[in-house]
Design an enzyme around this catalytic site. Structure first.
Site, PDB file in Angstrom:
ATOM      1  CG  ASP A  20      43.698  40.415  26.482  1.00 17.38           C
ATOM      2  OD1 ASP A  20      43.844  39.140  25.875  1.00 17.38           O
ATOM      3  OD2 ASP A  20      44.061  40.157  27.629  1.00 17.38           O
ATOM      4  CG  ASP A 189      44.864  38.673  33.292  1.00 21.64           C
ATOM      5  OD1 ASP A 189      43.727  38.764  32.699  1.00 21.64           O
ATOM      6  OD2 ASP A 189      45.703  37.614  32.787  1.00 21.64           O
TER       7      ASP A 189
HETATM    8  C1  GLA Z   1      44.878  35.377  30.012  1.00 21.69           C
HETATM    9  C2  GLA Z   1      45.731  36.405  29.752  1.00 21.69           C
HETATM   10  C3  GLA Z   1      44.751  37.220  29.465  1.00 21.69           C
HETATM   11  C4  GLA Z   1      43.902  37.034  28.402  1.00 21.69           C
HETATM   12  C5  GLA Z   1      43.272  35.649  28.925  1.00 21.69           C
HETATM   13  C6  GLA Z   1      42.237  34.996  27.720  1.00 21.69           C
HETATM   14  O1  GLA Z   1      44.297  35.264  31.298  1.00 21.69           O
HETATM   15  O2  GLA Z   1      46.512  36.851  30.855  1.00 21.69           O
HETATM   16  O3  GLA Z   1      45.469  38.469  29.076  1.00 21.69           O
HETATM   17  O4  GLA Z   1      44.539  36.647  26.971  1.00 21.69           O
HETATM   18  O5  GLA Z   1      44.220  34.765  29.161  1.00 21.69           O
HETATM   19  O6  GLA Z   1      41.242  35.964  27.605  1.00 21.69           O
END
Ligand code: GLA
Length: 411
Positions: A20, A189
């Protein structure tokens, strides 16, 4: 006196890990576990919250800039981040909230309990100040955690909210706001939390943010198992996480172009050969994870639409190997869970979330989910816990509706 409730689910990322923040898509589900804030609206501009869990101490702060950071690892950081994000966006927060935070998203497990708290806080503060959240174009017809909420009305005027902000706007705003906690997260998220749709995975694209729900075939089951290792986003794991993000940017400067274009190039092997020629070995491995994972997300989305469980599972296995060997964010326990799940008949399994501990998600058929859970209970959990794992250590996650706010049902 009116009681309100903001509900924000955790998420399980099915595939597309550490993509992301490189502008590449991800494919998570919002899950049937959530953070809840039960609150009443106060006339002064302050937040006062407590939790029934003893280690989460009660806190209070004023809704006035600058909102100061709490100590590293302090849970109020995520509520402060939400308030700060709204204030910096020019939203006037004249009224405050007072209430209780509870939830059943396991903490520090890679299931986004922290983003759920950020989103729930933002929804509560907006509601307290007469603002609502609505679907905008590209919101993908998000489902709601509405089952536990009564019809939504403005707390002050008892009329519908005067001003609204779209789910996409709020997701982007809260992704930026959460950086206040020190982790330069990529935005998956908060978007998953706000856009969950029952029975659907969410294909989330970035720059610009866009969410497309994809129906999960009916017989597919997602088993989530904890490594029992805490992946603390606000503490230790964040430095390793931020370092990966830095390496990705550095690798891209070496290779040239953008990740999205590189993933779209028909000759991916050619791209990798070129990268190997110009990057130091460690940077090359980080780069290889990102571009191959980018490809896998598109393939996995296709496999889900086709109902091809075997193919989706294979892609999860490849994703895990890449996270383990190239991105180096797995642990021995995560690897062991993946292995046990596959041996017990899961179609695929991989670490989910940032890694460095946290959870594995395994894809199972309806009839193998129980077998996989039993194998993990016997082979992974029993030796470590001396008994059966609790409901936070292993559970079947359902793709669920997104965050919402409304009147709390009276019991
Ligand atoms: C965490 C971050 C997300 C993403 C994941 C890995 O959860 O908050 O934005 O980068 O790690 O995919």
């Amino acid at each position: 006196m009116s009681r309100w409730r903001a509900v924000a689910p955790g998420r399980v990322n099915l595939i597309g890990e550490h993509t992301d923040y490189n502008g590449l898509p991800v494919l998570p589900i919002a899950i049937d576990r959530a953070i809840r804030i039960e609150f009443r609206v106060t006339d002064d501009a302050a937040v006062r919250l407590h939790s029934p869990v003893e280690r989460f101490a009660p806190f209070a702060f004023r809704l006035r800039r600058p909102i100061r950071a709490a100590n590293r690892g302090d849970w109020s950081t995520y509520v402060r981040a939400a308030a700060r994000g709204l204030l910096e966006h020019g939203i006037d927060l004249r009224r405050g909230i007072e209430g209780t935070v509870s939830g059943d998203v396991p903490v520090a497990s890679g299931l986004s309990s922290s983003s759920a708290l950020v989103v729930a806080s933002a929804l509560a503060l907006l509601k307290a100040n007469g603002m609502g959240v609505e679907d905008g174009p590209g919101d993908g017809g998000a489902g709601r955690a509405a089952a536990e909420l009564a019809p939504d009305e403005d707390p002050a005027s008892e009329r519908p909210a005067a001003k609204t902000v779209s789910r996409l706007e709020l997701a982007a705003l809260m992704a930026r706001a959460e950086r206040f906690a020190g982790s330069r997260g990529g935005g998956m998220d908060q978007a998953a939390c706000l856009h969950g749709v029952e029975g659907h995975a969410l294909c989330i694209e970035f720059e610009p943010l866009r969410v497309t729900p994809v129906a999960v075939p009916e017989r597919w089951r997602w088993v989530v198992a904890s490594s029992l290792e805490r992946a603390e986003k606000s503490a230790g794991a964040r430095d390793a996480y931020n370092e990966r993000a830095r390496q990705c940017r550095e690798a891209l400067r070496g290779v040239g172009g953008g990740y999205r274009d590189l993933v779209a190039e028909p000759d991916l092997d050619g791209v990798l050969r070129r990268a190997r020629g110009v990057l130091a070995p460690a940077l090359f491995r980080r780069f290889r994870h990102v571009v191959t994972e980018g490809r896998r997300v598109a393939l996995a989305e296709g496999a889900m639409r086709d109902g091809d469980l075997g193919r989706f599972g294979e892609l999860m296995v490849q994703s895990h190997a890449s996270l383990r060997d190239d991105y180096e964010v797995s642990t021995a326990s995560l690897d062991e869970i993946v292995e046990i799940a596959l041996e017990a008949g899961a179609a695929g399994a991989r670490l989910t979330g940032a890694g460095f501990g946290g959870c594995v998600v395994a894809l199972c058929e309806e009839r193998t989910a129980g077998t996989v859970m039993e194998a993990l209970a016997t082979r992974f959990f029993a030796p470590r816990l001396g008994g059966s794992p609790g409901r936070d250590a292993i559970f079947a996650a359902k793709a669920s509706g997104g965050a919402g706010v409304g009147r709390a049902h009276h019991k």
